[in-house]
Design a protein around this motif. Structure first.
Motif, PDB file in Angstrom:
ATOM      1  N   GLN A  46       0.815  -1.215   0.000  1.00  7.19           N
ATOM      2  CA  GLN A  46       0.000   0.000   0.000  1.00  7.19           C
ATOM      3  C   GLN A  46       0.849   1.265   0.000  1.00  7.19           C
ATOM      4  O   GLN A  46       0.305   2.370   0.027  1.00  7.19           O
ATOM      5  N   GLY A  47       2.158   1.107  -0.034  1.00  7.37           N
ATOM      6  CA  GLY A  47       3.046   2.262  -0.052  1.00  7.37           C
ATOM      7  C   GLY A  47       3.413   2.801   1.308  1.00  7.37           C
ATOM      8  O   GLY A  47       4.098   3.823   1.415  1.00  7.37           O
ATOM      9  N   ARG A  48       2.969   2.126   2.382  1.00  2.00           N
ATOM     10  CA  ARG A  48       3.304   2.582   3.731  1.00  2.00           C
ATOM     11  C   ARG A  48       4.771   2.304   4.045  1.00  2.00           C
ATOM     12  O   ARG A  48       5.321   1.272   3.656  1.00  2.00           O
ATOM     13  N   VAL A  49       5.403   3.223   4.767  1.00  3.18           N
ATOM     14  CA  VAL A  49       6.789   3.064   5.186  1.00  3.18           C
ATOM     15  C   VAL A  49       6.865   1.957   6.239  1.00  3.18           C
ATOM     16  O   VAL A  49       6.099   1.956   7.205  1.00  3.18           O
ATOM     17  N   VAL A  50       7.801   1.010   6.049  1.00  2.29           N
ATOM     18  CA  VAL A  50       7.914  -0.097   7.000  1.00  2.29           C
ATOM     19  C   VAL A  50       9.278  -0.113   7.684  1.00  2.29           C
ATOM     20  O   VAL A  50       9.375  -0.048   8.901  1.00  2.29           O
ATOM     21  N   GLU A  51      10.359  -0.190   6.894  1.00  2.82           N
ATOM     22  CA  GLU A  51      11.674  -0.410   7.491  1.00  2.82           C
ATOM     23  C   GLU A  51      12.765  -0.193   6.450  1.00  2.82           C
ATOM     24  O   GLU A  51      12.492   0.124   5.289  1.00  2.82           O
ATOM     25  N   GLY A  52      14.019  -0.386   6.857  1.00  2.00           N
ATOM     26  CA  GLY A  52      15.129  -0.439   5.928  1.00  2.00           C
ATOM     27  C   GLY A  52      15.317  -1.863   5.440  1.00  2.00           C
ATOM     28  O   GLY A  52      14.646  -2.791   5.893  1.00  2.00           O
ATOM     29  N   VAL A  53      16.251  -2.055   4.528  1.00  4.01           N
ATOM     30  CA  VAL A  53      16.525  -3.402   4.022  1.00  4.01           C
ATOM     31  C   VAL A  53      17.096  -4.276   5.134  1.00  4.01           C
ATOM     32  O   VAL A  53      16.757  -5.450   5.251  1.00  4.01           O
ATOM     33  N   TYR A  54      17.964  -3.696   5.966  1.00  2.58           N
ATOM     34  CA  TYR A  54      18.521  -4.471   7.078  1.00  2.58           C
ATOM     35  C   TYR A  54      18.494  -3.675   8.388  1.00  2.58           C
ATOM     36  O   TYR A  54      19.361  -3.819   9.246  1.00  2.58           O
ATOM     37  N   SER A  55      17.474  -2.868   8.530  1.00  4.20           N
ATOM     38  CA  SER A  55      17.361  -2.038   9.726  1.00  4.20           C
ATOM     39  C   SER A  55      15.896  -1.682   9.961  1.00  4.20           C
ATOM     40  O   SER A  55      15.044  -1.924   9.108  1.00  4.20           O
ATOM     41  N   ASN A  56      15.630  -1.080  11.113  1.00  2.00           N
ATOM     42  CA  ASN A  56      14.312  -0.499  11.383  1.00  2.00           C
ATOM     43  C   ASN A  56      14.394   1.005  11.285  1.00  2.00           C
ATOM     44  O   ASN A  56      15.448   1.605  11.497  1.00  2.00           O
ATOM     45  N   LEU A  57      13.267   1.616  10.963  1.00  3.63           N
ATOM     46  CA  LEU A  57      13.207   3.058  10.706  1.00  3.63           C
ATOM     47  C   LEU A  57      12.383   3.757  11.776  1.00  3.63           C
ATOM     48  O   LEU A  57      11.332   3.253  12.188  1.00  3.63           O
TER      49      LEU A  57
END
Length: 271
Positions: free
Chosen positions: A168-179
């Motif tokens: 849905q286009g919501r921001v979730v995380e980085g490829v190997y990190s949390n945001l």
């Protein structure tokens, strides 16, 4: 020392292992300093949740003991635990009575540029989307193809990490990190009940933020909310906290709340 399998030095694994065939298992990546595995309780708690969800019967006390012994021999570096359902014949159906396999591997601590922590990093806006699967959401399971495809989207040295969103286009995380975002003094991070990995450092920072009296929200984050953010940072259990200075045309400077939690992360990794 290179690797252990089921507590013993080894360099080969059975080709019928279900982790190799189906990604049927979990993993934890643990920073080790002076022979001590950092944030071990958090790693084991997430592993326990994963084993419960995947119905893998494992002796967590044994796993803890092996990690601690492995870390004491490693000294400084990164210990990666891969826990699979074990070996079986062809077919998806788990075989009753098969013992899980515990694989421990080591590598040096990554030599990230000091500038990442001091001045911040640029994130690449990945086109690869995270699929929703609530049963697996939050777990560090072995199926990482989404992250593999996302990481393949950039090859330059300008971007240290990628930004991942859901369908849905919501921001979730980085490829190997949390945001994390900071907006008007409130610390925001994504709800991970549909997809994403519940990072051990993420959990520790949320706990410490609440203990310090910081307002915290764990909820869905629209991509447009990045434009209103005062601070943005990423974290994981190896490097701690990196401020985010840019995503595409958006720019930020490292802020006071980021610096405060960066110090918390450094203490967690060093003690």
């Amino acid at each position: 020392m290179h690797s252990w399998i089921d507590g013993q030095p080894a360099t080969a694994i059975n080709l019928q292992n279900r982790g190799l065939a189906y990604g049927d298992g979990l993993f934890e990546t643990i920073a080790v300093r002076a022979g001590r595995p950092s944030l071990l309780d958090g790693h084991l708690a997430r592993l326990a949740l994963g084993c419960q969800r995947l119905m893998i019967d494992v002796d967590l006390a044994l796993v803890r003991d092996e990690i601690q012994r492995f870390a004491s021999q490693l000294g400084d570096g990164v210990a990666k635990l891969v826990l699979t359902r074990g070996d079986s014949q062809r077919g998806y159906a788990p075989v009753a009575g098969v013992a899980p396999r515990r694989v421990l591997q080591c590598s040096p601590l990554p030599g990230y540029p000091v500038e990442h922590a001091e001045h911040g990093v640029r994130l690449f806006p990945c086109q690869t989307r995270l699929a929703e699967q609530p049963l697996l959401a939050g777990l560090k399971h072995l199926n990482r193809l989404e992250q593999v495809l996302a990481r393949a989207e950039w090859q330059d040295g300008e971007h240290a990490e990628g930004l991942m969103r859901d369908g849905q286009g919501r921001v979730v995380e980085g490829v190997y990190s949390n945001l994390f975002l900071v907006r008007s003094g409130v610390l925001l991070t994504a709800d991970l009940s549909r997809c994403g990995v519940a990072g051990v450092m993420r959990g520790a920072l949320l706990e410490h933020a609440q203990r310090l009296g910081m307002p915290v929200q764990v909820r869905d984050i629209a991509f447009d909310e990045l434009q209103q953010a005062d601070e943005v940072f990423v974290c994981n259990s190896v490097y701690g906290v990196w401020p985010v200075r840019a995503i595409a045309a958006l720019n930020w400077s490292p802020g006071p709340l980021t610096r405060k939690l960066q110090a918390v992360a450094r203490t967690l990794l060093d003690t």
